[in-house]
Design a protein around this motif. Structure first.
Motif, mmCIF file in Angstrom:
data_model
loop_
_atom_site.group_PDB
_atom_site.id
_atom_site.type_symbol
_atom_site.label_atom_id
_atom_site.label_comp_id
_atom_site.label_asym_id
_atom_site.label_seq_id
_atom_site.Cartn_x
_atom_site.Cartn_y
_atom_site.Cartn_z
ATOM 1 N N ARG A 270 0.823 -1.198 0.000
ATOM 2 C CA ARG A 270 0.000 0.000 0.000
ATOM 3 C C ARG A 270 0.866 1.260 0.000
ATOM 4 O O ARG A 270 0.584 2.232 -0.716
ATOM 5 C CB ARG A 270 -0.931 0.011 1.219
ATOM 6 N N PHE A 271 1.929 1.256 0.808
ATOM 7 C CA PHE A 271 2.821 2.414 0.838
ATOM 8 C C PHE A 271 3.501 2.603 -0.517
ATOM 9 O O PHE A 271 3.635 3.729 -1.002
ATOM 10 C CB PHE A 271 3.868 2.237 1.934
ATOM 11 N N VAL A 272 3.938 1.496 -1.152
ATOM 12 C CA VAL A 272 4.580 1.584 -2.460
ATOM 13 C C VAL A 272 3.605 2.121 -3.496
ATOM 14 O O VAL A 272 3.941 2.990 -4.309
ATOM 15 C CB VAL A 272 5.121 0.203 -2.883
ATOM 16 N N MET A 273 2.376 1.608 -3.460
ATOM 17 C CA MET A 273 1.362 2.055 -4.406
ATOM 18 C C MET A 273 1.055 3.537 -4.223
ATOM 19 O O MET A 273 0.868 4.282 -5.193
ATOM 20 C CB MET A 273 0.093 1.217 -4.232
ATOM 21 N N GLN A 274 1.018 3.972 -2.997
ATOM 22 C CA GLN A 274 0.703 5.365 -2.699
ATOM 23 C C GLN A 274 1.804 6.304 -3.172
ATOM 24 O O GLN A 274 1.518 7.416 -3.622
ATOM 25 C CB GLN A 274 0.492 5.526 -1.190
ATOM 26 N N ASN A 275 3.059 5.869 -3.109
ATOM 27 C CA ASN A 275 4.173 6.764 -3.386
ATOM 28 C C ASN A 275 4.851 6.515 -4.739
ATOM 29 O O ASN A 275 5.523 7.400 -5.264
ATOM 30 C CB ASN A 275 5.223 6.646 -2.275
ATOM 31 N N GLN A 276 4.680 5.306 -5.309
ATOM 32 C CA GLN A 276 5.365 4.993 -6.568
ATOM 33 C C GLN A 276 4.421 4.564 -7.682
ATOM 34 O O GLN A 276 4.872 4.275 -8.789
ATOM 35 C CB GLN A 276 6.412 3.898 -6.327
ATOM 36 N N GLY A 277 3.129 4.501 -7.386
ATOM 37 C CA GLY A 277 2.178 4.184 -8.433
ATOM 38 C C GLY A 277 1.590 2.789 -8.339
ATOM 39 O O GLY A 277 2.108 1.903 -7.647
ATOM 40 N N LEU A 282 1.291 -3.098 -7.259
ATOM 41 C CA LEU A 282 0.747 -4.394 -7.660
ATOM 42 C C LEU A 282 1.848 -5.442 -7.724
ATOM 43 O O LEU A 282 1.654 -6.592 -7.297
ATOM 44 C CB LEU A 282 0.067 -4.260 -9.016
ATOM 45 N N ALA A 283 3.005 -5.075 -8.254
ATOM 46 C CA ALA A 283 4.119 -6.023 -8.354
ATOM 47 C C ALA A 283 4.556 -6.509 -6.972
ATOM 48 O O ALA A 283 4.826 -7.701 -6.773
ATOM 49 C CB ALA A 283 5.286 -5.371 -9.085
ATOM 50 N N GLN A 298 -6.690 -3.548 -6.900
ATOM 51 C CA GLN A 298 -7.599 -2.515 -7.388
ATOM 52 C C GLN A 298 -8.347 -1.861 -6.235
ATOM 53 O O GLN A 298 -8.557 -0.640 -6.222
ATOM 54 C CB GLN A 298 -8.596 -3.129 -8.383
ATOM 55 N N ALA A 299 -8.727 -2.665 -5.252
ATOM 56 C CA ALA A 299 -9.426 -2.114 -4.087
ATOM 57 C C ALA A 299 -8.521 -1.169 -3.302
ATOM 58 O O ALA A 299 -8.961 -0.114 -2.833
ATOM 59 C CB ALA A 299 -9.917 -3.247 -3.185
ATOM 60 N N ILE A 300 -7.247 -1.543 -3.161
ATOM 61 C CA ILE A 300 -6.297 -0.671 -2.467
ATOM 62 C C ILE A 300 -6.129 0.636 -3.234
ATOM 63 O O ILE A 300 -6.130 1.725 -2.652
ATOM 64 C CB ILE A 300 -4.930 -1.377 -2.311
ATOM 65 N N TRP A 301 -6.008 0.518 -4.573
ATOM 66 C CA TRP A 301 -5.820 1.712 -5.397
ATOM 67 C C TRP A 301 -7.031 2.639 -5.321
ATOM 68 O O TRP A 301 -6.885 3.861 -5.213
ATOM 69 C CB TRP A 301 -5.542 1.302 -6.839
#
Length: 479
Positions: A270-277, A282-283, A298-301
């Motif tokens: 979640r932190f990676v998605m929030q700060n790096q896309g 997802l990876a 997708q739900a996290i995004w």
């Protein structure tokens, strides 16, 4: 409903506009989308590594109670500053059995020394009390100030590493670099606590962001499981280690596991998605799943996108927004209930307490075979009571103060809300550290009755405010 209405009017959604008491129930079974998601070995390893951060704190809180009966520790810090060798329970015990009025009803020299030491008010009420108090006081401020500050900016792994490193430094100073100064020793206790608090406040957060929903309760329970395992192991080791310096370094040895381990596990997806896309998040998430996790990602995004229309809550807003305040107060009460159950009175003053209840008590023998000890005298019945208390504690308020808060807050609330609840946890622990010696000096049995009465009250509270109220709060969050 409030969000949709505001979007239709071109306005942003503010959680403060929602009155939970008047929200109509529209149940959404969130778990259906993730029911087939499975964790893989890396996910389980990552959570175990992070949760192992509790090993150092569990070891220290238990050890400081046990080390009070270790002669090398008592000789180092009690004799001279808080009394003579006799007053610290280190003189000829058989001679004291005859001459000391405190031992009039005893028939064993070792039991006499334990009783004398337990009745040394300056030793118990000043040095031991401050040793316990400063550990928890430091943990409270580490959890409130440093841990959340780092986690919000640089991820979840870094505060765990820094916290463990600070804790190790504290252990080194209390064991080897105290320069025979009780002031340095007590300062090191604060540093150890500050480091532990910095790391520990992040553990439930990482678990909530990494574990799959249907496993989250089990993995969250690892927090308390590791606390208990480390405490048991640490006390067991004191039967074979007589050097107080090595004993005081055991929490540092335990801290090495998460200190090194955090570099072998992924950052919070979640932190990676929030700060790096989305793609990078997802990876990372897919690396920690044994099945396709597209729906979960997708739900996290979507949740992160929704958060962009809301502001991160301030500490003041945790208590001014009605729906948030109710959950914050319940989470805070969990911390108070845990500490005022009496658990840290038992752990923090175990050596002193047992010197009064059963002076010739062998803690390892009790842990191995409580039933055998019952036959040795009425004092051991109290120890069996402690054993029963420990079992009930671990399946209820031992684990829930760490598990519930990680589940009942939205993402815009979580970082600050968790830091507040952990802060309360350790402030409550510090208060217990201060009042316990006075309660024990007043009456050992009276102390047990006080905490028994409190536990009855906490049971009533749990039925009304947790069993009846929390489900409606969680339904609101899901809605």
């Amino acid at each position: 409903v409030a969000e949709n209405e505001k979007k239709a009017n071109g306005n942003s959604f503010d959680l403060q506009d929602v009155d939970i008491d008047n929200v109509e129930s529209h149940h959404v079974n969130i778990g259906d989308d993730f029911s087939k998601v499975r964790p893989n070995g890396l996910c389980i390893l990552a959570i175990c590594v992070v949760m192992s951060g509790t090993l150092m704190f569990g070891a220290d809180t238990t050890l400081f109670g046990a080390i009070q009966a270790v002669p090398s520790f008592v000789n180092k810090f009690c004799v001279g500053d808080y009394g003579t060798a006799a007053e610290c329970g280190l003189a000829d015990c058989d001679a004291q059995l005859i001459s000391n009025p405190l031992c009039a009803d005893l028939n064993d020299g070792d039991a006499c020394c334990a009783t004398v030491r337990a009745n040394n008010d300056d030793w118990v009420n000043i040095f031991l009390m401050m040793g316990n108090f400063l550990l928890y006081f430091g943990a409270a401020w580490g959890a409130l100030l440093l841990g959340p500050f780092i986690a919000e900016r640089w991820g979840r792994r870094l505060p765990i590493f820094i916290g463990c490193l600070i804790a190790i430094i504290g252990c080194v100073f209390q064991a080897y670099l105290n320069f025979s100064s009780k002031e340095v020793f007590l300062t090191a206790r604060f540093v150890l606590g500050f480091g532990a608090g910095t790391a520990l406040c992040i553990l439930p957060m990482y678990n909530a962001e990494v574990a799959v929903p249907q496993w989250r309760g089990i993995t969250g329970g690892l927090f308390q499981f590791f606390v208990v395992c480390s405490g048991f192991t640490a006390v067991f080791l004191t039967k074979f280690i007589t050097n107080y310096q090595i004993i005081l370094m055991i929490p540092a040895f335990a801290a090495v596991i998460p200190l090194v381990g955090v570099f072998t596990i992924p950052e919070s997806p979640r932190f990676v998605m929030q700060n790096q896309g989305y793609e990078k998040g997802l990876a990372i998430l897919q690396k920690m799943r044994g099945s396709d996790c597209t729906h979960e990602a997708q739900a996290i995004w979507e949740a992160l996108e929704a958060e962009k229309t809301t502001k991160k809550l301030s500490y003041a807003q945790l208590f001014t927004i009605p729906s948030t305040r109710k959950r914050v107060l319940i989470a805070i009460m969990f911390q108070i209930v845990q500490q005022f159950s009496g658990v840290n009175m038992i752990l923090g003053y175990f050596g002193t307490l047992m010197g009064s209840v059963a002076p010739d008590f062998d803690p390892v023998a009790f842990l191995i075979s409580a039933t055998t000890l019952v036959a040795n005298g009425s004092g051991y019945i109290a120890l069996v009571g402690i054993f029963i208390f420990g079992f009930g504690f671990q399946i209820s308020i031992g684990i829930m103060p760490w598990l519930y808060p990680s589940e009942i807050f939205t993402m815009e609330e979580r970082e600050k809300a968790l830091s507040v609840t952990v802060w309360v946890q350790y402030i409550a622990s510090a208060i217990i550290a201060v009042i316990s010696p006075y309660l024990i000096n007043w009456s050992v049995y009276g102390t047990f009755y006080v905490f028994m009465t409190l536990c009855i009250g906490w049971t009533v509270w749990a039925f009304i405010f947790v069993k009846l109220l929390v489900p409606s709060l969680l339904l609101f969050l899901h809605t």
